[in-house]
Motif scaffolding. Structure first.
Motif, PDB file in Angstrom:
ATOM      1  N   ALA A  28       0.764  -1.145   0.076  1.00 17.06           N
ATOM      2  CA  ALA A  28       0.076  -0.070   0.085  1.00 17.06           C
ATOM      3  C   ALA A  28       0.849   1.187   0.097  1.00 17.06           C
ATOM      4  CB  ALA A  28      -1.057   0.071   1.286  1.00 17.06           C
ATOM      5  N   LEU A  29       2.033   1.406   0.803  1.00 25.01           N
ATOM      6  CA  LEU A  29       2.878   2.364   0.748  1.00 25.01           C
ATOM      7  C   LEU A  29       3.559   2.476  -0.533  1.00 25.01           C
ATOM      8  CD1 LEU A  29       4.818   2.081   4.228  1.00 25.01           C
ATOM      9  CD2 LEU A  29       3.156   3.864   3.448  1.00 25.01           C
ATOM     10  N   GLY A  30       3.815   1.539  -0.983  1.00 25.42           N
ATOM     11  CA  GLY A  30       4.411   1.703  -2.427  1.00 25.42           C
ATOM     12  C   GLY A  30       3.542   2.396  -3.502  1.00 25.42           C
ATOM     13  N   ASN A  31       2.201   1.873  -3.376  1.00 27.14           N
ATOM     14  CA  ASN A  31       1.345   2.417  -4.333  1.00 27.14           C
ATOM     15  C   ASN A  31       0.991   3.932  -3.897  1.00 27.14           C
ATOM     16  OD1 ASN A  31       0.872  -0.128  -5.790  1.00 27.14           O
ATOM     17  ND2 ASN A  31      -0.866  -0.802  -4.268  1.00 27.14           N
ATOM     18  N   ILE A  32       0.738   4.302  -2.613  1.00 29.52           N
ATOM     19  CA  ILE A  32       0.462   5.478  -2.221  1.00 29.52           C
ATOM     20  C   ILE A  32       1.542   6.482  -2.439  1.00 29.52           C
ATOM     21  CG2 ILE A  32       0.117   6.989  -0.182  1.00 29.52           C
ATOM     22  CD1 ILE A  32      -1.558   4.630   1.001  1.00 29.52           C
ATOM     23  N   GLN A 288      -6.814   6.267  -1.617  1.00 30.15           N
ATOM     24  CA  GLN A 288      -7.653   5.487  -1.003  1.00 30.15           C
ATOM     25  C   GLN A 288      -7.877   4.023  -1.870  1.00 30.15           C
ATOM     26  OE1 GLN A 288     -11.518   6.553  -0.294  1.00 30.15           O
ATOM     27  NE2 GLN A 288     -12.107   5.557   1.254  1.00 30.15           N
ATOM     28  N   ILE A 289      -7.867   4.462  -3.236  1.00 30.67           N
ATOM     29  CA  ILE A 289      -8.116   3.351  -4.202  1.00 30.67           C
ATOM     30  C   ILE A 289      -6.744   2.336  -3.924  1.00 30.67           C
ATOM     31  CG2 ILE A 289      -8.399   2.536  -6.534  1.00 30.67           C
ATOM     32  CD1 ILE A 289     -10.162   5.064  -6.728  1.00 30.67           C
ATOM     33  N   ALA A 290      -5.526   2.971  -3.751  1.00 28.15           N
ATOM     34  CA  ALA A 290      -4.316   2.155  -3.743  1.00 28.15           C
ATOM     35  C   ALA A 290      -4.165   1.351  -2.575  1.00 28.15           C
ATOM     36  CB  ALA A 290      -3.324   3.089  -3.625  1.00 28.15           C
ATOM     37  N   PHE A 291      -5.024   1.669  -1.618  1.00 27.09           N
ATOM     38  CA  PHE A 291      -5.188   0.680  -0.379  1.00 27.09           C
ATOM     39  C   PHE A 291      -6.137  -0.282  -0.619  1.00 27.09           C
ATOM     40  CE2 PHE A 291      -7.484  -0.751   3.379  1.00 27.09           C
ATOM     41  CZ  PHE A 291      -6.343  -1.223   3.974  1.00 27.09           C
ATOM     42  N   LEU A 292      -7.044   0.092  -1.384  1.00 30.11           N
ATOM     43  CA  LEU A 292      -8.091  -1.021  -1.513  1.00 30.11           C
ATOM     44  C   LEU A 292      -7.491  -1.961  -2.871  1.00 30.11           C
ATOM     45  CD1 LEU A 292     -11.381   1.192  -2.131  1.00 30.11           C
ATOM     46  CD2 LEU A 292     -10.431   0.591   0.081  1.00 30.11           C
ATOM     47  N   THR A 293      -6.698  -1.653  -3.604  1.00 30.57           N
ATOM     48  CA  THR A 293      -6.124  -2.523  -4.764  1.00 30.57           C
ATOM     49  C   THR A 293      -5.194  -3.482  -4.006  1.00 30.57           C
ATOM     50  OG1 THR A 293      -6.383  -0.551  -6.401  1.00 30.57           O
ATOM     51  CG2 THR A 293      -4.793  -2.567  -6.672  1.00 30.57           C
ATOM     52  N   SER A 294      -4.642  -2.981  -2.965  1.00 23.19           N
ATOM     53  CA  SER A 294      -3.812  -3.767  -2.029  1.00 23.19           C
ATOM     54  C   SER A 294      -4.382  -5.032  -1.401  1.00 23.19           C
ATOM     55  CB  SER A 294      -2.728  -2.840  -0.942  1.00 23.19           C
ATOM     56  OG  SER A 294      -2.435  -1.822  -1.656  1.00 23.19           O
ATOM     57  N   ASN A 295      -5.541  -4.717  -0.806  1.00 23.43           N
ATOM     58  CA  ASN A 295      -6.455  -5.790  -0.266  1.00 23.43           C
ATOM     59  C   ASN A 295      -6.803  -6.724  -1.266  1.00 23.43           C
ATOM     60  OD1 ASN A 295      -6.855  -5.397   2.865  1.00 23.43           O
ATOM     61  ND2 ASN A 295      -7.014  -3.091   1.885  1.00 23.43           N
ATOM     62  N   GLY A 296      -6.994  -6.160  -2.509  1.00 31.16           N
ATOM     63  CA  GLY A 296      -7.537  -7.300  -3.626  1.00 31.16           C
ATOM     64  C   GLY A 296      -6.137  -8.211  -3.738  1.00 31.16           C
ATOM     65  N   ILE A 297      -4.902  -7.792  -4.131  1.00 35.15           N
ATOM     66  CA  ILE A 297      -3.862  -8.620  -4.268  1.00 35.15           C
ATOM     67  C   ILE A 297      -3.699  -9.512  -3.043  1.00 35.15           C
ATOM     68  CG2 ILE A 297      -1.446  -8.393  -4.683  1.00 35.15           C
ATOM     69  CD1 ILE A 297      -1.821  -5.709  -5.995  1.00 35.15           C
ATOM     70  N   MET A 333      -9.937   6.415   6.205  1.00 33.01           N
ATOM     71  CA  MET A 333      -9.482   7.404   5.263  1.00 33.01           C
ATOM     72  C   MET A 333     -10.478   8.623   4.534  1.00 33.01           C
ATOM     73  SD  MET A 333      -6.783   5.020   3.046  1.00 33.01           S
ATOM     74  CE  MET A 333      -6.078   6.178   1.988  1.00 33.01           C
ATOM     75  N   GLY A 334     -11.681   8.050   4.226  1.00 31.62           N
ATOM     76  CA  GLY A 334     -12.726   8.602   3.772  1.00 31.62           C
ATOM     77  C   GLY A 334     -13.267   9.672   4.694  1.00 31.62           C
ATOM     78  N   ILE A 335     -13.472   9.541   5.827  1.00 32.80           N
ATOM     79  CA  ILE A 335     -13.799  10.590   6.820  1.00 32.80           C
ATOM     80  C   ILE A 335     -12.868  11.723   6.836  1.00 32.80           C
ATOM     81  CG2 ILE A 335     -14.135  11.045   9.163  1.00 32.80           C
ATOM     82  CD1 ILE A 335     -15.419   8.252   9.318  1.00 32.80           C
ATOM     83  N   THR A 336     -11.335  11.141   6.848  1.00 30.32           N
ATOM     84  CA  THR A 336     -10.299  12.280   6.894  1.00 30.32           C
ATOM     85  C   THR A 336     -10.263  13.078   5.409  1.00 30.32           C
ATOM     86  OG1 THR A 336      -8.885  10.713   8.131  1.00 30.32           O
ATOM     87  CG2 THR A 336      -7.868  12.545   6.960  1.00 30.32           C
ATOM     88  N   PHE A 337     -10.450  12.423   4.355  1.00 26.83           N
ATOM     89  CA  PHE A 337     -10.423  13.189   2.949  1.00 26.83           C
ATOM     90  C   PHE A 337     -11.684  14.172   3.085  1.00 26.83           C
ATOM     91  CE2 PHE A 337      -7.842   9.611   0.887  1.00 26.83           C
ATOM     92  CZ  PHE A 337      -6.803  10.296   1.587  1.00 26.83           C
ATOM     93  N   SER A 338     -12.890  13.679   3.489  1.00 31.80           N
ATOM     94  CA  SER A 338     -14.065  14.659   3.608  1.00 31.80           C
ATOM     95  C   SER A 338     -13.813  15.981   4.523  1.00 31.80           C
ATOM     96  CB  SER A 338     -15.240  13.943   3.963  1.00 31.80           C
ATOM     97  OG  SER A 338     -15.605  12.822   3.283  1.00 31.80           O
ATOM     98  N   ILE A 339     -13.303  15.612   5.659  1.00 29.90           N
ATOM     99  CA  ILE A 339     -13.195  16.945   6.591  1.00 29.90           C
ATOM    100  C   ILE A 339     -12.034  18.086   5.838  1.00 29.90           C
ATOM    101  CG2 ILE A 339     -12.070  17.521   8.641  1.00 29.90           C
ATOM    102  CD1 ILE A 339     -13.148  14.758   9.873  1.00 29.90           C
ATOM    103  N   PHE A 340     -11.047  17.333   5.313  1.00 33.14           N
ATOM    104  CA  PHE A 340     -10.022  18.272   4.768  1.00 33.14           C
ATOM    105  C   PHE A 340     -10.033  18.552   3.368  1.00 33.14           C
ATOM    106  CE2 PHE A 340      -8.298  16.535   8.783  1.00 33.14           C
ATOM    107  CZ  PHE A 340      -7.955  17.380   9.247  1.00 33.14           C
ATOM    108  N   PHE A 370     -15.369   2.014   0.287  1.00 35.27           N
ATOM    109  CA  PHE A 370     -15.105   0.676   1.242  1.00 35.27           C
ATOM    110  C   PHE A 370     -15.871  -0.577   0.584  1.00 35.27           C
ATOM    111  CE2 PHE A 370     -19.081   2.285   2.860  1.00 35.27           C
ATOM    112  CZ  PHE A 370     -19.812   1.222   3.183  1.00 35.27           C
ATOM    113  N   LEU A 371     -17.031  -0.176  -0.281  1.00 33.52           N
ATOM    114  CA  LEU A 371     -17.896  -1.101  -0.930  1.00 33.52           C
ATOM    115  C   LEU A 371     -17.008  -1.679  -2.243  1.00 33.52           C
ATOM    116  CD1 LEU A 371     -21.081   0.775  -1.305  1.00 33.52           C
ATOM    117  CD2 LEU A 371     -20.732  -0.985   0.086  1.00 33.52           C
ATOM    118  N   ASP A 372     -16.277  -0.913  -2.708  1.00 29.08           N
ATOM    119  CA  ASP A 372     -15.371  -1.250  -3.811  1.00 29.08           C
ATOM    120  C   ASP A 372     -14.489  -2.290  -3.154  1.00 29.08           C
ATOM    121  OD1 ASP A 372     -14.087  -1.793  -6.328  1.00 29.08           O
ATOM    122  OD2 ASP A 372     -12.906   0.360  -6.293  1.00 29.08           O
ATOM    123  N   ALA A 373     -13.847  -2.071  -1.870  1.00 27.21           N
ATOM    124  CA  ALA A 373     -12.766  -2.977  -1.329  1.00 27.21           C
ATOM    125  C   ALA A 373     -13.337  -4.277  -1.053  1.00 27.21           C
ATOM    126  CB  ALA A 373     -12.433  -2.300   0.021  1.00 27.21           C
TER     127      ALA A 373
END
Length: 452
Positions: A28-32, A288-297, A333-340, A370-373
């Motif tokens: 995930a860090l690599g993707n991010i 956020q998607i980078a993390f979701l993709t990592s979970n699929g892998i 992550m979604g909540i954090t991005f929405s606030i800022f 998160f549904l995509d995840a």
């Protein structure tokens, strides 16, 4: 030649949560980190080349994702095949998979380059790219396409490394390539005023660097993963096995991109300001998607190893762990991005209209990703059980087909920006329902206890 790699994570034994984080954090860090550098592309071009250049680069997102998702789909077949052979200790087969995979990557890369160069302009016109940015967008894509073969080689090579739990080295290679990308962006856009051409050149060079680094890693490997360039092949049986798993995923991912291109086309009709705001929001969502993709892998790799080793009960625990962690982190992550959202979007462009449009998209997408995840984890878990075609068909019908209906049938009656965006979460929900039902059926056909 040693059979085991010094970079391996023992996925089959020990605490699952610990192994999950050891695997996914570098991935995930690599993707991010890669996305941070890509975001720098968009920020540099948006701040120093204007909103038109930002819109030109942003309007290519769906088309670029089409190529990338094809590579990821094919490389997933490599990942699952290598993970299964490695888990059973069949090192001769692992070596044959490595050499067939890298031979296949070169062939696919060249074929994709030729296809992309021929179709770039017609596809951009087809997707209603605004006339005032069409030439800039084409220029960006033509240069970007030169790096497609390198991107295929990197994806296949990193899939081989990740099959044994080695997510650190691919992360290091992305960091190195990203640093070069950032430096070249600053030189070409800020110093030389090359605009979108400068960004495209920087991206292409970084793709080749990451490919060279992953090839060097495989050549220097001291295990069954070792690559000898003289032994590159297209072993008929191995290639068939890889394609049997990878092609359905690649087809799914490519067809998955068609409704997304249609959605992008619909967004393009709202004008270049909306396209720019949408592009800035997409860049932020990418983290956020980078993390979701990592979970699929992770789901595909862990499940393939456990099923091959006949550790079925532990495979169930693996899936539950990945699902719970993915949902918690995605929502956080979604909540954090929405606030800022306002200060984040202002990094890309200071235009209040662009920020307003980006904010409208960002809240909807990051709070439902998160549904995509969940969908990705169930799909890839099924592939770990050897079911590749069925999750592909489910996704094609309930994601791709539904989104096309949404755009073609419903959008004319509700022609506003937010309605376009809702096609994503609604399609994820439908797909999850069907995937859960099918997974329950598949899992019932395997033993409940560990037999390995």
């Amino acid at each position: 030649m040693a059979g085991r790699s010094s970079h391996e994570i023992d996925i089959l034994n020990g605490p699952i949560l610990k192994k999950y984080f050891l695997f996914i954090i570098p991935l995930a860090l690599g993707n991010i980190l890669q996305l941070l550098f890509n975001a720098a592309d968009v920020i540099v071009v948006g701040r120093f080349a204007g909103a038109g250049a930002l819109a030109a680069v942003g309007s290519t997102t769906a088309l670029v994702n089409l190529y990338i998702q094809i590579f990821i789909g094919l490389s997933t077949g490599v990942n699952i095949q290598t993970a299964g052979a490695y888990a059973t200790g069949n090192h001769d087969k692992v070596s044959r998979i490595v050499h067939a995979s890298m031979g296949l990557s070169l062939m696919c890369g060249i074929a994709t380059l030729i296809f992309a160069l021929i179709t770039v302009r017609p596809l951009l016109i087809l997707t209603s790219t605004p006339d005032d940015i069409l030439d800039m967008t084409c220029l960006y894509m033509y240069i970007y396409c030169i790096g497609l073969p390198a991107s295929v080689v990197y994806n296949f090579g990193s899939a081989i490394l990740r099959s044994i739990g080695d997510t650190k080295r691919p992360m290091y290679y992305l960091i190195a390539a990203g640093i070069v990308n950032l430096v070249l962006n600053i030189i070409s856009v800020v110093c030389l005023g090359m605009g979108v051409a400068g960004v495209a050149i920087a991206t292409t060079v970084s793709n080749f660097i990451s490919a060279i680094l992953v090839l060097q890693a495989l050549i220097r490997e001291d295990s069954a993963l070792k690559l000898n360039l003289r032994k590159l092949s297209l072993d008929r049986r191995i290639t068939k096995d890889i394609m049997t798993l990878g092609v359905p995923i690649a087809v799914q991912n490519s067809l998955y991109s068609i409704p997304n291109i249609m959605i992008q086309s619909s967004i393009n009709t709202f004008g270049s300001i909306v396209v720019a705001g949408n592009a800035a929001s997409q860049s932020i969502e990418g983290f956020q998607i980078a993390f979701l993709t990592s979970n699929g892998i992770a789901a595909a790799t862990f499940t393939a190893q456990h099923v091959s080793a006949r550790k079925f009960k532990r495979a169930d625990k693996v899936m539950r762990t990945i699902l719970i962690c993915a949902v918690i982190i995605s929502l956080s992550m979604g909540i954090t991005f929405s606030i800022f959202r306002a200060p984040l979007l202002s990094l890309y462009n200071k235009d209040p209209e662009v920020i307003a449009i980006g904010s409208r998209r960002l809240v909807i997408m990051v709070m439902t990703d998160f549904l995509d995840a969940i969908m990705s984890i169930f799909s890839n878990t099924l592939r770990g059980y050897g079911k590749s075609i069925q999750p592909t068909l489910i996704t094609l019908i309930f994601v791709c087909g539904f989104r096309m209906i949404w755009i073609i049938v419903l959008l004319p009656f509700f022609n506003f920006f937010e309605f376009v965006l809702l096609a994503w979460p609604v399609s994820w929900i439908l797909s999850i329902i069907v995937l859960v039902i099918y997974f329950t059926h598949v899992r019932a056909g395997f033993p409940r206890e560990d037999l390995g």
